[in-house]
Design an enzyme around this catalytic site. Structure first.
Site, mmCIF file in Angstrom:
data_model
loop_
_atom_site.group_PDB
_atom_site.id
_atom_site.type_symbol
_atom_site.label_atom_id
_atom_site.label_comp_id
_atom_site.label_asym_id
_atom_site.label_seq_id
_atom_site.Cartn_x
_atom_site.Cartn_y
_atom_site.Cartn_z
ATOM 1 N N ARG A 37 0.822 -1.220 0.000
ATOM 2 C CA ARG A 37 0.000 0.000 0.000
ATOM 3 C C ARG A 37 0.853 1.267 0.000
ATOM 4 N NH1 ARG A 37 -4.930 -2.148 3.837
ATOM 5 N NH2 ARG A 37 -6.106 -2.980 2.082
ATOM 6 N N LYS A 201 -21.355 -16.441 0.556
ATOM 7 C CA LYS A 201 -22.782 -16.240 0.797
ATOM 8 C C LYS A 201 -23.510 -15.416 -0.254
ATOM 9 C CE LYS A 201 -22.490 -16.522 5.774
ATOM 10 N NZ LYS A 201 -22.455 -15.753 7.003
ATOM 11 N N GLY A 354 -10.605 -7.885 -2.140
ATOM 12 C CA GLY A 354 -10.809 -8.980 -1.190
ATOM 13 C C GLY A 354 -10.154 -10.284 -1.583
ATOM 14 N N GLY A 377 -14.511 -3.901 0.432
ATOM 15 C CA GLY A 377 -15.842 -3.361 0.708
ATOM 16 C C GLY A 377 -16.233 -2.284 -0.291
#
Ligand code: AMP
Length: 397
Positions: A37, A201, A354, A377
């Site tokens: 990063r 999910k 992710g 996110g």
């Protein structure tokens, strides 16, 4: 189409520029264990330094929950940046982030110098976007630049509040790239446009599925979420992941796809085992053939072929979520097959942060993709078609 003012559209010579970066790096015993990063932030920092700006960097690190906890200090980041840039990055240690120390350090800056403020989450106001801290941050600068995509889906003082008190608000190169590839690829795709969704999910990706069905030509479903679709078709799924509350939703989405002429692909075969383990026997079964004591852990060979050929001719591909339990080698083949197929695509390929970003990098396909998002996110919310507060807050061109 999003068209935001970037660091290429502003003149910062002699001005104080506050840059919101994502320096949320892993630190163990004071040592940074992965500086990806930091390296990613360098182009924007260098550009502003070369243009003669007084560059004030800020970021959050971990979750100190509004307290000045030393283990969450950004001090090691200042040191690492100094080495990476070959130029001193002065650390303005201040328990209140914008205290006397930071104010004096900024006042003493010459053009082209760099300082780093302390962890913005030392302040309890930060995550609540409370005006007083936003104003303090804005008081340090003439221009604000947001280059932290990972927090763009949140409205905090250091990425959204501060823009209300600053006349010029631009985005850095990292943010620009995310907007171009993630935002605009979804809104203005070259066709055929194929999206691949996996992960554990259905419930965490409801809005993504719904939004993408309005945009794509083909939607590929894999991972744990596939079993809810199979069950909705009346098939047995044994001990596989199943969200019984979402059966109607899955039916609705299949009907929506049909009505819109979107191809919705779900696995035609599945790799199953009796336990969630890499050390037990496994086998491949067809649709409706999962035994009561078995669970699906990856897509099967026929599905890998089907998905690869659906991806092959695409001009835009967006992927979020692994096809199986890729952390275990016996169940990683589906995820590898999708990464391989994407690597061959002659078009735009975007990985939505992710787990899929980690998988693609781990498997060595990182440099074959057009863009790998840095925000898990935030990238999901982009795919949901939501406006991200951190992006909206930047000035339009
Ligand atoms: P998510 O955070 O929802 O994107 O899910 C990622 C996780 O889903 C990874 O850790 C995978 O191991 C897991 N996953 C993918 N496929 C399956 C499956 N068939 N059964 C259980 N977990 C799965």
């Amino acid at each position: 189409m999003l068209n935001k003012k970037s660091v290429d559209d502003i003149n910062v010579k002699g001005l104080r520029v506050l840059v919101r970066c994502d320096f949320n790096v892993p630190i163990i015993d004071g040592k940074i264990t992965d500086d990806t990063r930091l390296v990613a932030a360098l182009p924007t920092i260098k550009k502003l330094v070369n243009d003669g700006g007084k560059v004030i960097l800020c970021s959050h690190l971990g979750k100190p929950k509004g307290q000045a906890k030393p283990e969450f200090s950004l001090a090691p980041v200042a040191k690492a940046l100094t080495e990476l840039l070959g130029q001193e990055v002065k650390f303005a240690a201040d328990a209140t982030v914008v205290g006397e120390n930071a104010q004096n350090a900024v006042a003493a800056m010459k053009d082209g110098e760099i300082i780093l403020l302390e962890n913005t989450r030392y302040r309890a106001e930060e995550e609540k976007n409370v005006e007083v801290f936003s104003k303090e941050l804005a008081s340090l600068c003439d221009v604000f630049v947001n280059d932290a995509f990972g927090t763009a889906h949140r409205a905090h003082c250091s990425n959204v509040g501060v823009t209300q008190f600053c006349k010029t608000n631009a985005v850095g190169y990292l943010m620009q790239k995310e907007i171009d590839f993630l935002g605009n690829a979804v809104d203005n795709p070259n066709r055929p446009f194929v999206a691949i969704l996996g992960g554990s999910k259905v419930s965490t990706k409801i809005s993504v599925i719904n939004n993408l069905l309005d945009k794509v030509d083909t939607l590929i479903i894999g991972g744990g979420m596939a079993y809810t679709f199979m069950k909705a078709l009346g098939e047995e799924v044994g001990k596989s992941l199943l969200e019984a509350d979402y059966l109607d939703y899955a039916k609705e989405m299949m009907a929506k796809a049909e009505a819109k002429g979107v191809k919705l692909l779900i696995p035609i075969d599945t790799v199953v085992a009796k336990e969630f383990s890499n050390d037990v026997p496994f086998r491949t079964v067809g649709r409706g053939e999962i035994a009561a004591d078995e669970e699906g852990l990856d897509i099967g060979e026929k599905t890998r072929e089907l998905y690869a050929s659906a991806i092959e001719g695409a001009k835009t591909v967006v992927w979020n979520g692994p096809m199986g339990v890729f952390e275990m080698s016996n169940f990683a083949k589906g995820t590898i097959a999708v990464a391989e197929a994407m690597a061959k695509v002659n078009g735009t390929t975007v990985i939505g942060g992710g787990d899929s970003a980690a998988a693609v990098n781990q498997l060595g396909f990182g440099d074959k993709m057009t863009h790998i998002s840095t925000g898990g996110g935030a990238s999901l919310e982009f795919l949901e078609g939501k406006e991200l507060p951190g992006v909206v807050a930047a000035d339009d061109k």
